[in-house]
Scaffold this motif. Structure first.
Motif, PDB file in Angstrom:
ATOM      1  N   VAL A  10       0.836  -1.207   0.000  1.00 54.38           N
ATOM      2  CA  VAL A  10       0.000   0.000   0.000  1.00 54.38           C
ATOM      3  C   VAL A  10       0.867   1.251   0.000  1.00 54.38           C
ATOM      4  O   VAL A  10       0.613   2.200  -0.760  1.00 54.38           O
ATOM      5  N   PHE A  11       1.907   1.275   0.812  1.00 56.89           N
ATOM      6  CA  PHE A  11       2.764   2.465   0.895  1.00 56.89           C
ATOM      7  C   PHE A  11       3.537   2.679  -0.403  1.00 56.89           C
ATOM      8  O   PHE A  11       3.738   3.824  -0.822  1.00 56.89           O
ATOM      9  N   VAL A  12       3.973   1.606  -1.017  1.00 55.07           N
ATOM     10  CA  VAL A  12       4.685   1.735  -2.296  1.00 55.07           C
ATOM     11  C   VAL A  12       3.749   2.294  -3.362  1.00 55.07           C
ATOM     12  O   VAL A  12       4.128   3.178  -4.149  1.00 55.07           O
ATOM     13  N   VAL A  13       2.515   1.801  -3.400  1.00 50.58           N
ATOM     14  CA  VAL A  13       1.541   2.311  -4.362  1.00 50.58           C
ATOM     15  C   VAL A  13       1.253   3.783  -4.088  1.00 50.58           C
ATOM     16  O   VAL A  13       1.118   4.601  -5.015  1.00 50.58           O
ATOM     17  N   GLU A  14       1.156   4.150  -2.817  1.00 48.99           N
ATOM     18  CA  GLU A  14       0.905   5.557  -2.469  1.00 48.99           C
ATOM     19  C   GLU A  14       2.021   6.455  -3.003  1.00 48.99           C
ATOM     20  O   GLU A  14       1.759   7.497  -3.627  1.00 48.99           O
ATOM     21  N   ILE A  15       3.285   6.074  -2.743  1.00 48.01           N
ATOM     22  CA  ILE A  15       4.411   6.882  -3.214  1.00 48.01           C
ATOM     23  C   ILE A  15       4.423   6.947  -4.730  1.00 48.01           C
ATOM     24  O   ILE A  15       4.701   7.997  -5.332  1.00 48.01           O
ATOM     25  N   ALA A  16       4.099   5.832  -5.367  1.00 42.91           N
ATOM     26  CA  ALA A  16       4.078   5.811  -6.836  1.00 42.91           C
ATOM     27  C   ALA A  16       3.017   6.772  -7.375  1.00 42.91           C
ATOM     28  O   ALA A  16       3.259   7.497  -8.350  1.00 42.91           O
ATOM     29  N   ILE A  17       1.848   6.789  -6.751  1.00 47.60           N
ATOM     30  CA  ILE A  17       0.782   7.703  -7.189  1.00 47.60           C
ATOM     31  C   ILE A  17       1.227   9.148  -7.029  1.00 47.60           C
ATOM     32  O   ILE A  17       1.020   9.984  -7.916  1.00 47.60           O
ATOM     33  N   ARG A  18       1.851   9.468  -5.905  1.00 50.72           N
ATOM     34  CA  ARG A  18       2.309  10.843  -5.691  1.00 50.72           C
ATOM     35  C   ARG A  18       3.407  11.231  -6.681  1.00 50.72           C
ATOM     36  O   ARG A  18       3.482  12.396  -7.101  1.00 50.72           O
ATOM     37  N   LEU A  19       4.253  10.283  -7.028  1.00 50.49           N
ATOM     38  CA  LEU A  19       5.309  10.572  -8.009  1.00 50.49           C
ATOM     39  C   LEU A  19       4.722  10.790  -9.394  1.00 50.49           C
ATOM     40  O   LEU A  19       5.065  11.755 -10.092  1.00 50.49           O
ATOM     41  N   VAL A  20       3.825   9.903  -9.812  1.00 45.28           N
ATOM     42  CA  VAL A  20       3.230  10.013 -11.141  1.00 45.28           C
ATOM     43  C   VAL A  20       2.413  11.286 -11.259  1.00 45.28           C
ATOM     44  O   VAL A  20       2.304  11.873 -12.347  1.00 45.28           O
ATOM     45  N   ALA A  21       1.863  11.747 -10.143  1.00 46.24           N
ATOM     46  CA  ALA A  21       1.037  12.957 -10.183  1.00 46.24           C
ATOM     47  C   ALA A  21       1.822  14.189 -10.602  1.00 46.24           C
ATOM     48  O   ALA A  21       1.226  15.189 -11.013  1.00 46.24           O
ATOM     49  N   TYR A  22       3.134  14.142 -10.515  1.00 50.61           N
ATOM     50  CA  TYR A  22       3.948  15.275 -10.951  1.00 50.61           C
ATOM     51  C   TYR A  22       4.198  15.272 -12.451  1.00 50.61           C
ATOM     52  O   TYR A  22       4.892  16.153 -12.964  1.00 50.61           O
ATOM     53  N   GLY A  23       3.649  14.297 -13.146  1.00 54.49           N
ATOM     54  CA  GLY A  23       3.733  14.290 -14.602  1.00 54.49           C
ATOM     55  C   GLY A  23       5.149  14.154 -15.107  1.00 54.49           C
ATOM     56  O   GLY A  23       5.887  13.242 -14.719  1.00 54.49           O
ATOM     57  N   ARG A  24       5.545  15.081 -15.971  1.00 59.35           N
ATOM     58  CA  ARG A  24       6.860  15.011 -16.597  1.00 59.35           C
ATOM     59  C   ARG A  24       7.960  15.600 -15.738  1.00 59.35           C
ATOM     60  O   ARG A  24       9.108  15.675 -16.182  1.00 59.35           O
ATOM     61  N   ARG A  25       7.647  16.030 -14.551  1.00 59.99           N
ATOM     62  CA  ARG A  25       8.649  16.577 -13.642  1.00 59.99           C
ATOM     63  C   ARG A  25       8.592  15.833 -12.297  1.00 59.99           C
ATOM     64  O   ARG A  25       8.290  16.424 -11.252  1.00 59.99           O
ATOM     65  N   PRO A  26       8.876  14.535 -12.301  1.00 55.67           N
ATOM     66  CA  PRO A  26       8.836  13.781 -11.032  1.00 55.67           C
ATOM     67  C   PRO A  26       9.896  14.249 -10.048  1.00 55.67           C
ATOM     68  O   PRO A  26       9.765  14.001  -8.847  1.00 55.67           O
ATOM     69  N   GLN A  27      10.948  14.922 -10.542  1.00 52.16           N
ATOM     70  CA  GLN A  27      11.981  15.400  -9.623  1.00 52.16           C
ATOM     71  C   GLN A  27      11.449  16.460  -8.668  1.00 52.16           C
ATOM     72  O   GLN A  27      12.020  16.690  -7.586  1.00 52.16           O
ATOM     73  N   ASP A  28      10.355  17.117  -9.052  1.00 53.69           N
ATOM     74  CA  ASP A  28       9.771  18.120  -8.153  1.00 53.69           C
ATOM     75  C   ASP A  28       9.231  17.484  -6.875  1.00 53.69           C
ATOM     76  O   ASP A  28       9.046  18.175  -5.869  1.00 53.69           O
ATOM     77  N   PHE A  29       8.966  16.192  -6.933  1.00 50.32           N
ATOM     78  CA  PHE A  29       8.481  15.484  -5.748  1.00 50.32           C
ATOM     79  C   PHE A  29       9.474  15.592  -4.602  1.00 50.32           C
ATOM     80  O   PHE A  29       9.079  15.667  -3.426  1.00 50.32           O
TER      81      PHE A  29
END
Length: 314
Positions: free
Chosen positions: A75-94
């Motif tokens: 669950v926690f891995v999926v949560e982090i993945a969702i938050r990362l993908v939500a940044y679109g083409r700039r995942p480094q902003d996470f």
């Protein structure tokens, strides 16, 4: 870890103008209240499981508890993945926000191969997940922010407290060292005795011991209690309370910042406030119009009644 990020950045993407379809969907999900509540429930359940693992009588349920631990990890891995993908083409902003970095470190640390050889360290990492509850509570975020901002003031307080304790420790060694070596036999024992005295639990016994030597020792303990227990601790409380007020003011200021969307409806709260103001203005205009019409009707009614009275008198 830096202080809590701005409200528009608390682990949530900054909502750029355009996003790919998947990123937009992940962004809406990450900002939704049910998603946050679900993660909070999982974190609390994880804490309960960690507590159950401390009971030796539950060894038979070890397989079930281990299965729950694997579920929590997923669950926690999926949560982090969702938050990362939500940044679109700039995942480094996470990784520009302290709470995001902390979450990522806590979740990924569990997968370090060498960590599994040290059960105690592994348990510490798992317990650290409970700290993630802070990011989901505005009140806790304000407290953490206040503590973070109070570090410079606390550092100065600690320096003053160390100097004060050292001076009183040396004085205690000179006064009581030969008579009570267990409490004041050296500077280390003196500092330990005075540190325990901060709780005031040992004060009656120490005063009784001092009075057996000389009544003047009462001045030593009274001045120590007044300066350290009362004055210094009140200074520490004042520093933390002041930082709390600053953090609260900063929180209120950030809530007024453009782009902040607390309700997660996709519309910045600034726009919501403007729309609400416009609706209130419209409502005031309608009420004023109704009052004007009612006043006209009332005036007309009084005029008709006046004319009818005049006619009746004639």
């Amino acid at each position: 870890m830096t202080g809590p990020p701005a409200p528009a950045q608390r682990g949530k993407p900054a909502a750029p103008a355009r996003r790919p379809g998947l990123a937009a969907a992940c962004d809406r999900l990450a900002r939704s209240r049910p998603f946050e509540i679900g993660i909070v429930v999982v974190i609390l359940a994880n804490g309960v499981v960690l507590g159950l693992e401390t009971y030796p009588d539950l060894v038979a349920a070890g397989a079930a508890l281990h299965g729950l631990e694997l579920f929590f990890r997923a669950v926690f891995v999926v949560e982090i993945a969702i938050r990362l993908v939500a940044y679109g083409r700039r995942p480094q902003d996470f990784f520009q926000h302290g709470w995001n970095v902390f979450d990522f470190a806590v979740i990924t640390a569990i997968f370090i191969p060498g960590l599994h050889g040290d059960p105690a360290l592994l348990r510490v990492v798992r317990v650290a997940r409970m700290v993630r509850l802070v990011r989901f509570s505005p009140g806790l975020r304000t407290i953490v922010s206040a503590l973070w901002r109070s570090l410079p003031g606390v550092g100065g307080f600690l320096a003053l407290a160390v100097v004060t304790l050292y001076v009183y420790g040396m004085a205690g060694w000179l006064i009581f060292g030969s008579t009570y070596p267990e409490q004041y036999g050296d500077i280390g024992r003196s500092l330990l005795t005075l540190f325990v005295l901060l709780s005031l639990e040992t004060l009656p016994d120490l005063i009784e011991q001092g009075m057996a030597i000389s009544p003047w020792t009462l001045l030593y303990y009274v001045s120590y209690v007044v300066i350290t227990v009362n004055l210094l601790l009140n200074i520490l409380i004042a520093v933390i309370v002041n930082s709390m007020e600053e953090a609260r003011r900063l929180e209120m200021t950030e809530r007024l910042a453009p782009g902040y969307d607390e309700d997660g409806d996709g519309v910045p709260d600034e726009v919501d406030r403007i729309a609400l103001t416009q609706r209130l203005d419209d409502l005031r205009a309608v009420i004023a119009e109704l009052e004007r019409e009612l006043r006209i009707d009332r005036d007309d009614g009084h005029g008709r009644a006046h004319r009818q009275d005049a006619t009746a008198r004639r």
